[in-house]
Write a protein that holds these residues in place. Structure first.
Motif, PDB file in Angstrom:
ATOM      1  N   PRO A 115      31.296  -9.085  19.100  1.00 25.82           N
ATOM      2  CA  PRO A 115      31.398 -10.498  18.717  1.00 25.82           C
ATOM      3  C   PRO A 115      32.287 -10.682  17.487  1.00 25.82           C
ATOM      4  O   PRO A 115      32.153  -9.955  16.504  1.00 25.82           O
ATOM      5  CB  PRO A 115      29.948 -10.887  18.408  1.00 25.82           C
ATOM      6  CG  PRO A 115      29.114  -9.886  19.136  1.00 25.82           C
ATOM      7  CD  PRO A 115      29.904  -8.615  19.139  1.00 25.82           C
ATOM      8  N   CYS A 116      33.175 -11.652  17.571  1.00 21.67           N
ATOM      9  CA  CYS A 116      33.994 -11.986  16.393  1.00 21.67           C
ATOM     10  C   CYS A 116      33.132 -12.662  15.331  1.00 21.67           C
ATOM     11  O   CYS A 116      33.268 -12.388  14.144  1.00 21.67           O
ATOM     12  CB  CYS A 116      35.149 -12.896  16.794  1.00 21.67           C
ATOM     13  SG  CYS A 116      36.366 -12.094  17.861  1.00 21.67           S
ATOM     14  N   THR A 126      23.329 -33.496   1.835  1.00 20.74           N
ATOM     15  CA  THR A 126      24.392 -32.752   2.512  1.00 20.74           C
ATOM     16  C   THR A 126      23.979 -31.325   2.848  1.00 20.74           C
ATOM     17  O   THR A 126      23.589 -30.552   1.968  1.00 20.74           O
ATOM     18  CB  THR A 126      25.660 -32.712   1.638  1.00 20.74           C
ATOM     19  OG1 THR A 126      26.042 -34.048   1.298  1.00 20.74           O
ATOM     20  CG2 THR A 126      26.803 -32.040   2.385  1.00 20.74           C
ATOM     21  N   LEU A 127      24.101 -30.977   4.128  1.00 20.59           N
ATOM     22  CA  LEU A 127      23.857 -29.617   4.594  1.00 20.59           C
ATOM     23  C   LEU A 127      25.200 -28.903   4.752  1.00 20.59           C
ATOM     24  O   LEU A 127      26.167 -29.481   5.242  1.00 20.59           O
ATOM     25  CB  LEU A 127      23.140 -29.633   5.947  1.00 20.59           C
ATOM     26  CG  LEU A 127      22.825 -28.255   6.558  1.00 20.59           C
ATOM     27  CD1 LEU A 127      21.696 -27.582   5.784  1.00 20.59           C
ATOM     28  CD2 LEU A 127      22.460 -28.384   8.036  1.00 20.59           C
ATOM     29  N   ALA A 128      25.249 -27.657   4.343  1.00 17.37           N
ATOM     30  CA  ALA A 128      26.448 -26.839   4.541  1.00 17.37           C
ATOM     31  C   ALA A 128      26.206 -25.847   5.669  1.00 17.37           C
ATOM     32  O   ALA A 128      25.116 -25.282   5.795  1.00 17.37           O
ATOM     33  CB  ALA A 128      26.802 -26.088   3.261  1.00 17.37           C
ATOM     34  N   GLY A 129      27.231 -25.640   6.479  1.00 19.52           N
ATOM     35  CA  GLY A 129      27.218 -24.580   7.477  1.00 19.52           C
ATOM     36  C   GLY A 129      28.333 -23.605   7.154  1.00 19.52           C
ATOM     37  O   GLY A 129      29.493 -24.014   7.027  1.00 19.52           O
ATOM     38  N   LEU A 130      27.990 -22.326   6.984  1.00 22.36           N
ATOM     39  CA  LEU A 130      28.982 -21.301   6.654  1.00 22.36           C
ATOM     40  C   LEU A 130      28.981 -20.254   7.764  1.00 22.36           C
ATOM     41  O   LEU A 130      27.937 -19.662   8.065  1.00 22.36           O
ATOM     42  CB  LEU A 130      28.662 -20.670   5.299  1.00 22.36           C
ATOM     43  CG  LEU A 130      29.685 -19.682   4.729  1.00 22.36           C
ATOM     44  CD1 LEU A 130      29.641 -19.692   3.202  1.00 22.36           C
ATOM     45  CD2 LEU A 130      29.434 -18.259   5.226  1.00 22.36           C
ATOM     46  N   PHE A 131      30.151 -20.030   8.364  1.00 21.86           N
ATOM     47  CA  PHE A 131      30.277 -19.135   9.515  1.00 21.86           C
ATOM     48  C   PHE A 131      31.240 -17.999   9.166  1.00 21.86           C
ATOM     49  O   PHE A 131      32.372 -18.243   8.744  1.00 21.86           O
ATOM     50  CB  PHE A 131      30.761 -19.915  10.734  1.00 21.86           C
ATOM     51  CG  PHE A 131      29.721 -20.869  11.271  1.00 21.86           C
ATOM     52  CD1 PHE A 131      29.054 -20.594  12.451  1.00 21.86           C
ATOM     53  CD2 PHE A 131      29.391 -22.030  10.576  1.00 21.86           C
ATOM     54  CE1 PHE A 131      28.087 -21.461  12.939  1.00 21.86           C
ATOM     55  CE2 PHE A 131      28.422 -22.901  11.051  1.00 21.86           C
ATOM     56  CZ  PHE A 131      27.762 -22.617  12.233  1.00 21.86           C
ATOM     57  N   TYR A 132      30.763 -16.763   9.375  1.00 21.61           N
ATOM     58  CA  TYR A 132      31.484 -15.557   8.955  1.00 21.61           C
ATOM     59  C   TYR A 132      31.950 -14.781  10.184  1.00 21.61           C
ATOM     60  O   TYR A 132      31.137 -14.387  11.027  1.00 21.61           O
ATOM     61  CB  TYR A 132      30.552 -14.700   8.102  1.00 21.61           C
ATOM     62  CG  TYR A 132      31.112 -13.374   7.622  1.00 21.61           C
ATOM     63  CD1 TYR A 132      31.714 -13.270   6.372  1.00 21.61           C
ATOM     64  CD2 TYR A 132      31.003 -12.219   8.398  1.00 21.61           C
ATOM     65  CE1 TYR A 132      32.199 -12.052   5.908  1.00 21.61           C
ATOM     66  CE2 TYR A 132      31.489 -11.000   7.945  1.00 21.61           C
ATOM     67  CZ  TYR A 132      32.088 -10.922   6.700  1.00 21.61           C
ATOM     68  OH  TYR A 132      32.569  -9.711   6.245  1.00 21.61           O
ATOM     69  N   MET A 133      33.270 -14.550  10.272  1.00 25.05           N
ATOM     70  CA  MET A 133      33.855 -13.860  11.416  1.00 25.05           C
ATOM     71  C   MET A 133      34.598 -12.611  10.945  1.00 25.05           C
ATOM     72  O   MET A 133      35.287 -12.641   9.926  1.00 25.05           O
ATOM     73  CB  MET A 133      34.808 -14.785  12.171  1.00 25.05           C
ATOM     74  CG  MET A 133      34.186 -16.118  12.560  1.00 25.05           C
ATOM     75  SD  MET A 133      35.224 -17.110  13.665  1.00 25.05           S
ATOM     76  CE  MET A 133      34.951 -16.270  15.235  1.00 25.05           C
ATOM     77  N   VAL A 158      21.453 -16.788  10.384  1.00 26.43           N
ATOM     78  CA  VAL A 158      21.361 -16.384  11.788  1.00 26.43           C
ATOM     79  C   VAL A 158      22.312 -15.213  12.010  1.00 26.43           C
ATOM     80  O   VAL A 158      23.532 -15.362  11.886  1.00 26.43           O
ATOM     81  CB  VAL A 158      21.718 -17.551  12.730  1.00 26.43           C
ATOM     82  CG1 VAL A 158      21.725 -17.077  14.182  1.00 26.43           C
ATOM     83  CG2 VAL A 158      20.738 -18.708  12.547  1.00 26.43           C
ATOM     84  N   GLY A 159      21.761 -14.055  12.309  1.00 30.89           N
ATOM     85  CA  GLY A 159      22.584 -12.870  12.530  1.00 30.89           C
ATOM     86  C   GLY A 159      23.033 -12.773  13.981  1.00 30.89           C
ATOM     87  O   GLY A 159      22.208 -12.781  14.897  1.00 30.89           O
ATOM     88  N   ILE A 160      24.328 -12.674  14.192  1.00 24.28           N
ATOM     89  CA  ILE A 160      24.892 -12.509  15.534  1.00 24.28           C
ATOM     90  C   ILE A 160      25.208 -11.033  15.805  1.00 24.28           C
ATOM     91  O   ILE A 160      25.074 -10.547  16.922  1.00 24.28           O
ATOM     92  CB  ILE A 160      26.173 -13.356  15.690  1.00 24.28           C
ATOM     93  CG1 ILE A 160      25.868 -14.838  15.441  1.00 24.28           C
ATOM     94  CG2 ILE A 160      26.800 -13.160  17.067  1.00 24.28           C
ATOM     95  CD1 ILE A 160      24.862 -15.445  16.395  1.00 24.28           C
TER      96      ILE A 160
END
Length: 433
Positions: free
Chosen positions: A342-343, A356-363, A328-330
Motif C-alpha cells: 500500500p502506498c 475544525t478537524l484535521a485529517g493527515l494522510f501519510y504515504m 488508523v494504520g494501513i
C-alpha cells in the motif's frame, strides 16, 4: 518545514514554535500547549544522549518497541541492498490492536529512501511531547537507521519527522521557555523536503506537478520491468502539503479523474462508506482484491487481533474531540514482502480547535500525475465525513508523501497542464473555417 543541522538544535526550534503558535487544550494527563503539525528535518542526525537508551526495555501494549522493528529490519535491509532505488521500504510500528491500549506508540511508521548512496529516514509521529520525549523518540529513529547501516554500505543521510500533534505540558512551560530557540519556517522545494501550502485541492495538485516538473530529480523505479514508460521518474523526496479550504475548487479541470470516480473510489476502496456508522466484523474484500485501504482500516483478515480502526477513532472523537490517538494504520509488516505494498501507510484525525478537524494522510510513495489528486480528494472526503459525524463544523487536509513523483511517460502530459500551448493566428483562422 523546519530544517536543522542537529537534533539538539531542532528540539529548541520545535519548542520555540509550540510556545509561539500553540493553543491550550485539555488532556487526560494535564493541560497542554499544542500547535499544528510540524514537518521537521535534521540534516546531520546523531544521538541526542551520549549514553544510549536501552530500547529493549521499553514496551508498548505488552510488546517491546524493538521487537516491532526487528521483525521487519532484515526484510527492509535485504530489499534496500538488492534495489537501492526502491520506494517500498517502510516499517510499520503501529498495529490495529494498539487501539485497545492506554498508551499506544507515538511513532507509527518509519520509511526509508536511498539517494546518492545515503540512507534517509522519515517518520510519522502521531503525538510528541517535544520537551520530555523528543530525545527518546529521535534516538530510537537513529537506532533503527543504524541497524540498517550496520548491514549495508550506505552512508547516513537525513532524518525527518512529521509530527501530527507537537505539544508541551503547561506544567513544564517555564522549563520549555528556557530551552526554546528561534526558528524559521521554510516553504517550497529544498534538498531534504518540500512544503506546499494551498487554499484548494486543485491548486495543491497543480503546485505539486509544477514543483516536481521544474525541480525534481531523475531516478529508476521498480515498475520498469513491467511498464517501459515507468522505468524512470522525476521525484521530490518528502513532500508535505497543507490544504486550507478543501471544500471549494476540489477538482482541477485537467485532473485525470471525474468527481463520480473520486466519490466511488472513496466510498468503496478507502472507506467502505455503507458501514461507516457501524463496526465491521467480517471480510470486505472481493475475490480479485489482495487488500484495499478500507480493508486494512476496517477488518484485516490477517491481523491477530481484529479492530475496526476507522469506526473506533470516530467513537473516540465523539467522546473527546482532543484525543491524540485517533490513528488508523494501513501498513502491515508483511508489506515488505510484497511487490505492490500500500502506498498509503496510515492516517490520523485530530482537532485543531473546537470547530475544525484535521485529517493527515501519510504515504510512502505517490504518483503525482496519475493518483495524487484522486487520493487527496478521497482522503479529504473521508475527513469531511468524520468531521460531520463527530461534531466539527469544518476540516482541513494534510497530505504527505515520502517519494512524490511523475513517471517519465507522463511528463509531456504534465507539461501541457503547466505550459498549455497558446493558439496561433493560423490555428484560430483554421478553426473558424
Amino acid at each position: 518545514m523546519i530544517i536543522s543541522k542537529s537534533a539538539e538544535e531542532l528540539q529548541g526550534k520545535l519548542l520555540g514554535k509550540v510556545i509561539k503558535e500553540g493553543v491550550i487544550c485539555k488532556s487526560k494527563y494535564g493541560d497542554i500547549l499544542r500547535c499544528n503539525p510540524i514537518f521537521a528535518i535534521v540534516e546531520n542526525p546523531d544521538y541526542v544522549h551520549e549514553l544510549e537508551y536501552d530500547f529493549s526495555g521499553y514496551t508498548i501494549c505488552g510488546e517491546k518497541y524493538t521487537d516491532r522493528v526487528e521483525e521487519s529490519i532484515n526484510m527492509a535491509m535485504q530489499k534496500l541492498k538488492s534495489t537501492p532505488f526502491t520506494r517500498r521500504v517502510s516499517i510499520p510500528i503501529w498495529k490495529a490492536k494498539d487501539h485497545l491500549c492506554k498508551t499506544p506508540p507515538a511513532i507509527t511508521e518509519i520509511s526509508f529512501i536511498v539517494y546518492d548512496n545515503r540512507l534517509n529516514a522519515t517518520t510519522l509521529i502521531r503525538s510528541l511531547d517535544v520537551l520530555n520525549y523528543f530525545s527518546f523518540n529521535f534516538d530510537f529513529i537513529n537506532y533503527v537507521v543504524d541497524l540498517i547501516l550496520d548491514k549495508t554500505e550506505f552512508e547516513k543521510g537525513s532524518v525527518a519527522m512529521l509530527i501530527s500533534i507537537p505539544h508541551v505540558y503547561m506544567r513544564d512551560l517555564d522549563r520549555a521557555k528556557v530551552e526554546k530557540d528561534e526558528y524559521e519556517e521554510i516553504y517550497g522545494v529544498t534538498e531534504h523536503g518540500t512544503h506546499i501550502v494551498e487554499d484548494y485541492l486543485s491548486s495543491a495538485w497543480h503546485s505539486v506537478l509544477e514543483a516536481i516538473y521544474s525541480e525534481g530529480k531523475v531516478k529508476k523505479t521498480e515498475w520498469g520491468e513491467m511498464f517501459e514508460g515507468q522505468a524512470e521518474s522525476k521525484f521530490l523526496h518528502r513532500m508535505f502539503i497543507e490544504v486550507k479550504n478543501p471544500y471549494e475548487n476540489q477538482i482541477h479541470d485537467k485532473a485525470p479523474f471525474t468527481r463520480k470516480y473520486g466519490v466511488e473510489y472513496a466510498h468503496d476502496y478507502v472507506i467502505c462508506a455503507k458501514s461507516i456508522d457501524k463496526p465491521i466484523n467480517e471480510s470486505i474484500l472481493r475475490e480479485d482484491e489482495t487488500y484495499t485501504y478500507a480493508e486494512r482500516a476496517r477488518y484485516c483478515e490477517k491481523d491477530d487481533v481484529k479492530v475496526d480502526q476507522l469506526y473506533t477513532v470516530i467513537e473516540k472523537l465523539k467522546e473527546d474531540k482532543f484525543r491524540r490517538d485517533c490513528y488508523v494504520g494501513i501498513s502491515r509488516p508483511w508489506d515488505l514482502l510484497s511487490d505492490e505494498p500500500p502506498c498509503l501507510r496510515g492516517y490520523q484525525f485530530f482537532a485543531l480547535n473546537n470547530e475544525t478537524l484535521a485529517g493527515l494522510f501519510y504515504m510512502r510513495s505517490n504518483d503525482a500525475y496519475g493518483a495524487m489528486h484522486a487520493n487527496a480528494y478521497a482522503f479529504s472526503l473521508l475527513t469531511q465525513y468524520v468531521a460531520e459525524m463527530t461534531g466539527f463544523h469544518n476540516h482541513v487536509y494534510y497530505h504527505f508523501a515520502v517519494d512524490m513523483h511523475i513517471y517519465a511517460e507522463f511528463l509531456n502530459a504534465v507539461k501541457e497542464i503547466l505550459q498549455p500551448e497558446t493558439p496561433t493566428i493560423h490555428d484560430i483562422v483554421d478553426f473558424k473555417k
